[in-house]
Design a protein around this motif. Structure first.
Motif: not given
Length: 867
Positions: A652, A675, A677, A680-681, A683, A708, A728, A730, A732
């Motif tokens: 990742t 994602n 994680n 929430d993220v 991108v 996804r 992102c 975080s 991904i």
């Protein structure tokens, strides 16, 4: 027809770089040991040399010395850069006008291309030299000497700054400082990162909530791309204080600060830890510790590697049989200065020093410290501090004798300090040497393959070496005895094992796996293509995959669907002697994740239908196993008129790259983002067209936890060829699928490729053809802001003279090369190289035939070594 998943996986690390032979220079060859601390005429330095660092291709070695026969010598320690290609040696610790520093300079760091060198100095004739240590960056091309330890407005730190660590492009420099005029100062020595592009100065030694360390912080290690900083701290207000120094990793993008010196389950190290060194993307951290709650502890200092995705902590300082050293081992010891880079960019190779009797080269009559390189993929421990003939150094090498060792980005070269009298040009002084190690990836695994069920398989082997070699090919067919053969690989060539050949060697049509090993131990590249024709289809289809270099315990596959008429199959190969228990998690678009347990028997492969688990859904896949396995996913629809497959990835990352993509010529392109994680993220997607970068108009794109997202690029970007970058805060994963209409039946066809977590200097693509109605295209993505020179070589079947050409890829863009444009009429492998390490690239190969009724795409093997 039996449901099938076609192909297997992965990514390789290869190094096939050559340093030219010129007067006064050194030729690189595996095993070579060359003196780096020498004059332009080759005479060894007359006094102690120390603190070596090395460029990515091993050409430049930087070190410190006050030797009177080196340029600019004036009493105090100076910093020098040795060019092992030309033999030239240059003073680094000099003003922009070329005057040597009038006081001590030390502890250098070097960019991958050798252009930039960061260091600390007490010199009063340097910019803002004021009776205290400051950090500087030297540009070896322009001569500019730039003050690093300063505020954005240019005000220098009002207290000493030291221990520089630099990103591989020279943009970012991390250092320690107690300066009161630096951000968030609280009276303690803190860690900072300077951005020499924007001027920004940020503190690294604080939590995401802004809590600043309440005790000293020291020995920063910047990840190669500059996002992460690892450091040592005694702060009691950070996670896990135990009354000992601990190591922390700061993410300067998200702000997160995590404890690094911890067990697999998060237990804090029970003793002091030090010597941090980070790999690319901050994934691996190497450090030393005598903590009793760490693996293989025996009361001695051991070297460990922490992996942040799984939290796994592995011992490094053990021999090939897995026995840890019975005396202390050290990575570049920070007691007298900062840590040089002790881990390769990909985290595979680690260098350290030890006098342990369990390690190769130990001499009970003279138990001196030696330098070692550990291959964390194979477990092999190799002696570094030895002559070209393999004789161990006769005196201490490395920090056991008060000096560090450093490894190049690709792991091929190691620079170290030694006064061994059996090394070149020994004169009783500590000298700096460069050792060349083998980094060949000579073994490949192809888990999938079949000549049954209407499938046709061929295997392509690329030999990028300037000499011929041979490969042993082992076939493991289901229900039949294993078979093997040896094939000759001409120099600079492509070799193809056809479907008819495979049937003949195996003895009948069969499902099979394959292992390909270069008997000379040289780097080769192997991929496999499988073709079929669906019932009633007017054209065949196909997909291809690069081979597998190693299994792993965690894999990600962003694409996957059982909607829209798709079949989706997950294949898991278990190459181990015991049963694998795998947790398969489907990250469903628009829903939450669902996890299922799958078991795969020893030395077997099983195939699982996604529809049986979750019904008709769009979903990404994560496979986590108790032992290393190899998964892959394939998809078919329209009664198998079309289909594609994806290799997985173990990484990742906060940036993902996809070289191929177009909304021209009737193509539809989809970008799938996974994602993994628990949060929430958002991108951001950038399309790198030949005219320049185009931001996705709906940035930032929100994604739920463990989910996804699919982007139909045609809805936002029309009639364009492009590469894609996904960013992102975080980590991904990204993948790309392309669909088009072609063939005599003008029916839909498709192909797919996983993205890559970072670009590289060199790519190898075994398959390629322009005859028989086939088209082959090479897509080269330059994700950097500046233009990049590239060299492309076509290696024809039979090893005929290679076709070589060069070009420039504009920044933040991509170019596509048609193999036929260079006169190739037949089959050829491809080698794509960065020129002089100016830029890193992302490269894919796409092939089409039968009037584009069939097509494949794949990334290739790669290397982080350049000429």
């Amino acid at each position: 027809m039996k449901a099938r998943l076609l192909a297997t996986v992965l990514i390789m690390l290869m190094a096939v770089s050559v340093i030219a032979v010129v007067p006064g220079g050194a030729q690189a060859a595996v095993g070579d040991l060359v003196l780096a601390s020498s004059t332009s005429g080759g005479a060894a330095a007359l006094s102690t040399c120390d603190d070596p660092v090395i460029s990515a291709n091993g050409r430049y070695v930087v070190f410190t010395s006050n030797s009177t026969n080196l340029p600019g010598a004036n009493g105090p320690l100076q910093i020098y850069r040795k060019d092992l290609s030309t033999g030239a040696i240059a003073l680094v610790s000099a003003t922009s006008a070329g005057a040597a520093g009038d006081n001590f300079s030390g502890y250098p760091a070097i960019s991958d291309d050798g252009r930039y060198i960061a260091f600390e100095s007490y010199a009063s004739n340097f910019p803002n030299g004021s009776g205290m240590w400051q950090v500087y960056r030297k540009d070896m091309v322009t001569g500019e000497l730039l003050l690093v330890s300063k505020e954005p407005d240019g005000t220098p730190g009002d207290a000493g700054s030291e221990h520089a660590s630099m990103s591989v492009d020279g943009r970012y420099v991390a250092f320690k400082s107690p300066a009161s005029n630096f951000p968030d100062w609280n009276g303690q020595t803190q860690i900072y990162r300077k951005d020499l592009s924007t001027g920004a100065l940020v503190m690294a030694s604080k939590t995401a909530a802004g809590v600043v360390g309440d005790s000293y912080c020291n020995y920063p290690s910047l990840s190669p791309e500059g996002r992460y900083v690892a450091f040592v701290s005694f702060s009691q207000n950070f996670a896990g204080p135990q009354g000992h120094e601990q190591i922390y990793r700061k993410d300067l993008s998200s702000g997160t600060l995590v404890l690094a010196s911890s067990t697999d389950t998060g237990g804090v190290g029970s003793s002091a830890s030090g010597g941090p060194s980070l790999s690319s993307g901050g994934r691996y951290l190497v450090f030393h510790s005598a903590s009793a709650n760490f693996p293989h502890t025996n009361g001695q200092v051991q070297i460990y590697r922490k992996e942040f995705q799984s939290a796994a902590l592995e011992i490094v300082s053990s021999n090939t049989a897995g026995v840890e050293g019975s005396t202390s081992s050290h990575d570049p010891d920070p007691m007298n200065g900062p840590v040089t880079r002790s881990v390769s960019a990909d985290g595979r190779y680690v260098v350290f020093n030890s006098s342990a009797p369990e390690f190769p080269g130990y001499n009970s009559m003279s138990p001196v410290s030696q330098v070692y390189r550990k291959d964390m993929s194979t477990g092999v421990l190799e002696l570094v501090s030895c002559t070209a003939g393999g004789e161990p150094g006769s005196e201490g090498s490395g920090p056991g004798s008060t000096g560090p060792e450093a490894i190049s980005s690709g792991g091929r070269f190691v620079a170290f300090k030694s006064d061994s009298d059996n090394f070149p040009k020994d004169n009783g002084q500590f000298q700096i040497y460069r050792k060349e190690m083998a980094t060949e990836n000579s073994t490949w695994y192809l888990a999938e393959g079949t000549t049954e069920w209407g499938f046709s398989t061929y295997i392509t082997i690329e030999n990028p070496n300037p000499s011929a070699c041979s490969a042993k090919v082992d076939y493991m067919p289901t229900g039949l005895a294993n078979k093997s053969e040896t094939v000759t690989l001409p120099a600079l060539s492509q070799t193809t094992l056809t479907n008819d050949h495979l049937v003949q060697v195996i003895g009948s049509q069969a499902d099979f796996s394959t292992k390909v090993t270069c008997l000379e131990g040289k780097s080769i590249a192997v991929d496999r293509t499988m073709e079929w024709t669906g019932p009633g289809a007017g054209s065949p289809e196909a997909h291809s995959s690069i081979g597998v270099a190693a299994p792993d315990t965690t894999w990600y596959m962003p694409e996957g669907s059982t909607k829209w008429g798709f079949e989706c199959w997950l294949c898991i190969q278990n190459p181990n002697a015991s049963k694998a228990t795998c947790q398969v998690t489907y990250m469903i678009e628009g829903e939450g994740p669902q996890t299922f347990t799958k078991e795969v028997e020893a030395n077997k492969r099983d195939t699982f239908n996604m529809r049986d688990d979750i019904g008709d859904k769009d979903a990404s896949i994560e496979v986590s196993s108790n032992i290393p396995v190899i998964p892959e996913r394939s998809m078919y629809r329209n009664n198998r008129r079309e289909g594609h497959e994806s290799i997985g990835t173990t990484e990742t990352a906060t940036s993902y790259y996809l070289a191929e993509g177009t909304t021209n010529y009737g193509f539809t392109t989809y970008v799938c983002v996974q994602n993994p994680n628990d949060a929430d993220v958002q991108v951001n997607i950038t399309y790198m067209t030949e005219a320049g970068p185009v931001p996705h108009p709906q940035n930032p794109v929100p994604m739920g936890a463990n989910s996804r997202k699919t982007i139909r690029v045609n809805d936002f970007l029309q009639n364009a060829d492009f590469s894609t970058r996904v960013d992102c805060s975080s980590p991904i994963i990204a993948e790309r699928a392309m669909y088009w209409y072609g063939g005599p039946d003008n029916a839909e066809a498709c192909h797919d490729s996983i993205g890559m977590a970072e670009p590289y200097y060199k790519f190898y693509l075994p398959d390629g053809q322009t005859s028989g109605g086939r088209e082959t295209y090479i897509c080269v993505q330059n994700p950097a802001a500046g233009d990049g020179p590239v060299r492309i070589t076509y290696l024809e079947a039979g090893g005929d003279a290679a076709v070589v050409f060069e070009d420039t890829i504009p920044g933040n863009s991509r170019k596509t090369y048609n193999m036929a444009d260079k006169g190739i009429d037949g089959r050829a492998s491809v080698l794509v190289e960065s020129r002089h390490g100016v830029r890193k690239y992302m490269v894919e190969r796409a092939m089409y035939w039968n009037s584009r009724g069939a097509g494949t795409a794949t990334i290739g093997g790669y290397s982080d070594v350049f000429e």
